[in-house]
Design an enzyme around this catalytic site. Sequence first.
Site, PDB file in Angstrom:
ATOM      1  N   HIS A  99      48.916  47.791  77.936  1.00  0.00           N
ATOM      2  CA  HIS A  99      48.493  48.019  76.550  1.00  0.00           C
ATOM      3  C   HIS A  99      49.206  47.029  75.641  1.00  0.00           C
ATOM      4  O   HIS A  99      50.327  46.618  75.912  1.00  0.00           O
ATOM      5  CB  HIS A  99      48.777  49.455  76.109  1.00  0.00           C
ATOM      6  CG  HIS A  99      50.188  49.897  76.329  1.00  0.00           C
ATOM      7  ND1 HIS A  99      50.654  50.322  77.551  1.00  0.00           N
ATOM      8  CD2 HIS A  99      51.246  49.965  75.492  1.00  0.00           C
ATOM      9  CE1 HIS A  99      51.927  50.646  77.443  1.00  0.00           C
ATOM     10  NE2 HIS A  99      52.316  50.427  76.199  1.00  0.00           N
ATOM     11  N   HIS A 101      50.489  46.566  71.728  1.00  0.00           N
ATOM     12  CA  HIS A 101      50.791  47.230  70.459  1.00  0.00           C
ATOM     13  C   HIS A 101      50.431  46.284  69.316  1.00  0.00           C
ATOM     14  O   HIS A 101      50.774  45.090  69.361  1.00  0.00           O
ATOM     15  CB  HIS A 101      52.289  47.509  70.332  1.00  0.00           C
ATOM     16  CG  HIS A 101      52.848  48.464  71.333  1.00  0.00           C
ATOM     17  ND1 HIS A 101      53.123  49.772  71.020  1.00  0.00           N
ATOM     18  CD2 HIS A 101      53.211  48.307  72.639  1.00  0.00           C
ATOM     19  CE1 HIS A 101      53.640  50.376  72.085  1.00  0.00           C
ATOM     20  NE2 HIS A 101      53.706  49.502  73.082  1.00  0.00           N
TER      21      HIS A 101
HETATM   22  P1  5GP Z   1      55.203  51.574  75.796  1.00  0.00           P
HETATM   23  O1  5GP Z   1      56.631  51.965  75.527  1.00  0.00           O
HETATM   24  O2  5GP Z   1      54.741  52.049  77.149  1.00  0.00           O
HETATM   25  O3  5GP Z   1      54.940  50.120  75.547  1.00  0.00           O
HETATM   26  O4  5GP Z   1      54.366  52.321  74.674  1.00  0.00           O
HETATM   27  C1  5GP Z   1      53.607  53.469  74.892  1.00  0.00           C
HETATM   28  C2  5GP Z   1      53.057  53.905  73.547  1.00  0.00           C
HETATM   29  O5  5GP Z   1      52.055  54.892  73.782  1.00  0.00           O
HETATM   30  C3  5GP Z   1      54.108  54.543  72.626  1.00  0.00           C
HETATM   31  O6  5GP Z   1      54.146  53.812  71.408  1.00  0.00           O
HETATM   32  C4  5GP Z   1      53.609  55.974  72.427  1.00  0.00           C
HETATM   33  O7  5GP Z   1      53.800  56.445  71.125  1.00  0.00           O
HETATM   34  C5  5GP Z   1      52.135  55.866  72.779  1.00  0.00           C
HETATM   35  N1  5GP Z   1      51.569  57.074  73.373  1.00  0.00           N
HETATM   36  C6  5GP Z   1      52.082  57.766  74.426  1.00  0.00           C
HETATM   37  N2  5GP Z   1      51.302  58.803  74.724  1.00  0.00           N
HETATM   38  C7  5GP Z   1      50.258  58.768  73.851  1.00  0.00           C
HETATM   39  C8  5GP Z   1      49.110  59.593  73.667  1.00  0.00           C
HETATM   40  O8  5GP Z   1      48.866  60.580  74.352  1.00  0.00           O
HETATM   41  N3  5GP Z   1      48.263  59.248  72.667  1.00  0.00           N
HETATM   42  C9  5GP Z   1      48.466  58.159  71.875  1.00  0.00           C
HETATM   43  N4  5GP Z   1      47.573  57.908  70.940  1.00  0.00           N
HETATM   44  N5  5GP Z   1      49.546  57.361  72.018  1.00  0.00           N
HETATM   45  C10 5GP Z   1      50.430  57.662  72.995  1.00  0.00           C
END
Ligand code: 5GP
Length: 137
Positions: A99, A101
């Site tokens: 993903h 951001h």
């Molecule tokens: P990572 O740390 O893996 O790069 O970021 C994961 C992101 O996914 C985090 O910013 C977190 O807030 C978001 N996230 C995790 N679970 C969910 C969810 O169920 N729904 C949404 N919309 N965002 C999520």
Amino acid sequence: MNNCIFCKIIQKEIPATVIYEDDDVLAFMDIGPIIKGHALVIPKKHYDPITETPDEIIAKLHITAKKIATAQMNAFGADGVNILQNNGRASGQEVEHIHVHIIPRFENDGHHWNWKPKTYENFDEMNELAGKLQEQL
Ligand code: 5GP
Ligand code: ZN
């Protein structure tokens, strides 16, 4: 991937606030925004990490990130945007479905990355690391 929360969002098994969708990607609001308006873009097919993701998917994710960044500037008057993509637990990645951001930034929004530049001992140390990378490229 059975237990992947982002696959569940794609399958509509759990809800998300979707802002953009096409055949390849889905973009939605991050539930825990660093700055309000923070969005994520994911491929509809499960890939992870970036090193295992096809080039055309990487391109599509970033083309979509550009669209969302433009929308954040137009819709919110954002002064800037951070585009961020984590790979592996060591990087802080929590959800193991690739993903990107897209985080809108505003002058004086109060957010500061904990970014503390270090220094190399000398140029030889940096050049040695550069050489190891070049061998792999
Ligand atoms: P990572 O740390 O893996 O790069 O970021 C994961 C992101 O996914 C985090 O910013 C977190 O807030 C978001 N996230 C995790 N679970 C969910 C969810 O169920 N729904 C949404 N919309 N965002 C999520
Ligand atoms: Zn997944």
